[in-house]
Motif scaffolding. Structure first.
Motif, mmCIF file in Angstrom:
data_model
loop_
_atom_site.group_PDB
_atom_site.id
_atom_site.type_symbol
_atom_site.label_atom_id
_atom_site.label_comp_id
_atom_site.label_asym_id
_atom_site.label_seq_id
_atom_site.Cartn_x
_atom_site.Cartn_y
_atom_site.Cartn_z
ATOM 1 N N MET A 1 0.840 -1.170 0.000
ATOM 2 C CA MET A 1 0.000 0.000 0.000
ATOM 3 C C MET A 1 0.886 1.232 0.000
ATOM 4 N N ASN A 2 0.543 2.203 -0.801
ATOM 5 C CA ASN A 2 1.282 3.451 -0.920
ATOM 6 C C ASN A 2 0.299 4.582 -0.633
ATOM 7 N N LYS A 3 0.285 5.093 0.604
ATOM 8 C CA LYS A 3 -0.682 6.102 1.029
ATOM 9 C C LYS A 3 0.020 7.161 1.860
ATOM 10 N N VAL A 4 -0.221 8.434 1.515
ATOM 11 C CA VAL A 4 0.386 9.557 2.216
ATOM 12 C C VAL A 4 -0.716 10.525 2.624
ATOM 13 N N MET A 5 -0.655 11.026 3.866
ATOM 14 C CA MET A 5 -1.575 12.047 4.339
ATOM 15 C C MET A 5 -0.740 13.159 4.960
ATOM 16 N N LEU A 6 -0.903 14.377 4.467
ATOM 17 C CA LEU A 6 -0.111 15.512 4.929
ATOM 18 C C LEU A 6 -1.018 16.688 5.262
ATOM 19 N N ILE A 7 -0.660 17.432 6.302
ATOM 20 C CA ILE A 7 -1.271 18.725 6.578
ATOM 21 C C ILE A 7 -0.124 19.701 6.681
ATOM 22 N N GLY A 8 -0.165 20.738 5.844
ATOM 23 C CA GLY A 8 0.924 21.701 5.846
ATOM 24 C C GLY A 8 0.556 22.964 5.104
ATOM 25 N N ASN A 9 1.569 23.811 4.919
ATOM 26 C CA ASN A 9 1.380 25.099 4.267
ATOM 27 C C ASN A 9 2.085 25.133 2.921
ATOM 28 N N VAL A 10 1.424 25.756 1.951
ATOM 29 C CA VAL A 10 1.966 25.893 0.608
ATOM 30 C C VAL A 10 3.163 26.846 0.674
ATOM 31 N N GLY A 11 4.297 26.416 0.118
ATOM 32 C CA GLY A 11 5.538 27.192 0.214
ATOM 33 C C GLY A 11 5.736 28.219 -0.883
ATOM 34 N N LYS A 12 5.139 28.000 -2.060
ATOM 35 C CA LYS A 12 5.253 28.914 -3.203
ATOM 36 C C LYS A 12 3.932 28.922 -3.951
ATOM 37 N N GLU A 13 3.720 29.952 -4.748
ATOM 38 C CA GLU A 13 2.531 29.966 -5.600
ATOM 39 C C GLU A 13 2.571 28.727 -6.495
ATOM 40 N N PRO A 14 1.465 28.015 -6.610
ATOM 41 C CA PRO A 14 1.432 26.822 -7.462
ATOM 42 C C PRO A 14 1.738 27.150 -8.923
ATOM 43 N N VAL A 15 2.408 26.222 -9.596
ATOM 44 C CA VAL A 15 2.673 26.320 -11.033
ATOM 45 C C VAL A 15 1.709 25.366 -11.718
ATOM 46 N N VAL A 16 0.894 25.897 -12.637
ATOM 47 C CA VAL A 16 -0.084 25.085 -13.350
ATOM 48 C C VAL A 16 0.284 25.079 -14.823
ATOM 49 N N ARG A 17 0.392 23.879 -15.387
ATOM 50 C CA ARG A 17 0.717 23.724 -16.802
ATOM 51 C C ARG A 17 -0.416 22.970 -17.480
ATOM 52 N N TYR A 18 -0.746 23.406 -18.696
ATOM 53 C CA TYR A 18 -1.801 22.747 -19.471
ATOM 54 C C TYR A 18 -1.167 21.952 -20.612
ATOM 55 N N TYR A 19 -1.779 20.829 -20.945
ATOM 56 C CA TYR A 19 -1.329 19.996 -22.046
ATOM 57 C C TYR A 19 -2.553 19.465 -22.777
ATOM 58 N N ASP A 20 -2.449 18.402 -23.538
ATOM 59 C CA ASP A 20 -3.502 17.857 -24.406
ATOM 60 C C ASP A 20 -4.920 18.039 -23.889
ATOM 61 N N HIS A 21 -5.785 18.547 -24.758
ATOM 62 C CA HIS A 21 -7.227 18.620 -24.519
ATOM 63 C C HIS A 21 -7.584 19.286 -23.192
ATOM 64 N N ASP A 22 -6.941 20.408 -22.884
ATOM 65 C CA ASP A 22 -7.268 21.205 -21.704
ATOM 66 C C ASP A 22 -7.015 20.458 -20.389
ATOM 67 N N GLN A 23 -6.090 19.516 -20.381
ATOM 68 C CA GLN A 23 -5.719 18.827 -19.153
ATOM 69 C C GLN A 23 -4.648 19.648 -18.443
ATOM 70 N N ALA A 24 -4.656 19.620 -17.100
ATOM 71 C CA ALA A 24 -3.743 20.452 -16.329
ATOM 72 C C ALA A 24 -2.990 19.635 -15.284
ATOM 73 N N VAL A 25 -1.796 20.127 -14.928
ATOM 74 C CA VAL A 25 -0.994 19.575 -13.835
ATOM 75 C C VAL A 25 -0.510 20.753 -12.999
ATOM 76 N N ALA A 26 -0.717 20.672 -11.689
ATOM 77 C CA ALA A 26 -0.260 21.717 -10.772
ATOM 78 C C ALA A 26 0.810 21.143 -9.861
ATOM 79 N N THR A 27 1.822 21.944 -9.576
ATOM 80 C CA THR A 27 2.884 21.529 -8.657
ATOM 81 C C THR A 27 3.180 22.665 -7.685
ATOM 82 N N PHE A 28 3.523 22.284 -6.456
ATOM 83 C CA PHE A 28 3.946 23.265 -5.457
ATOM 84 C C PHE A 28 4.606 22.534 -4.294
ATOM 85 N N PRO A 29 5.446 23.230 -3.539
ATOM 86 C CA PRO A 29 6.031 22.628 -2.339
ATOM 87 C C PRO A 29 5.080 22.810 -1.148
#
Length: 133
Positions: free
Chosen positions: A1-29
């Motif tokens: 089983m691979n399960k993670v639960m975190l409570i924390g604060n966002v360290g930087k403004e999220p970076v959101v990138r769009y690709y095929d057919h209006d799909q998106a990926v967001a990343t942030f620390p």
């Protein structure tokens, strides 16, 4: 089983990138902190902060783009993912990421928007459901 639960604060403004057919990926620390304590002999153990690279896709990424900002408190539920890449100098880099399947916004709304002291909004990573609440 691979399960993670975190409570924390966002360290930087999220970076959101769009690709095929209006799909998106967001990343942030995300910073999580283990509170310090005092040992029985009086020794002080300081707070310890860990930084996690969070990746959200599809509907969750679009919610992040609209509602998540630096400093916001979040609950993230997902799984750990490892990857490697080689840079231009040929050095191998190892990256550990948390691929989120669920996210809850824990930052209270401003007093202007609500009379409650806290408001929690949740979302799951459902391709068909882009609603933020």
């Amino acid at each position: 089983m691979n399960k993670v639960m975190l409570i924390g604060n966002v360290g930087k403004e999220p970076v959101v990138r769009y690709y095929d057919h209006d799909q998106a990926v967001a990343t942030f620390p995300l910073a999580t902190t283990e509170r310090g304590y005092t040992l029985p002999n009086g020794t002080q153990v300081p707070d310890r902060t860990d930084w996690h690279n969070v990746v959200l896709s599809r509907g969750l990424a679009k919610i992040v783009e609209k509602y998540v900002h630096k400093g916001d408190k979040l609950y993230i539920e997902g799984r750990i993912h490892y990857r490697t890449y080689d840079d231009a100098k040929g050095l191998r880099h190892y990256v550990t990421e948390v691929y989120a399947d669920n996210m809850e916004l824990l930052t209270p709304k401003s007093a202007k928007e609500t009379n409650q002291s806290t408001a929690i909004s949740s979302a799951t990573n459902n391709e068909d459901d882009d609603a933020p609440f």
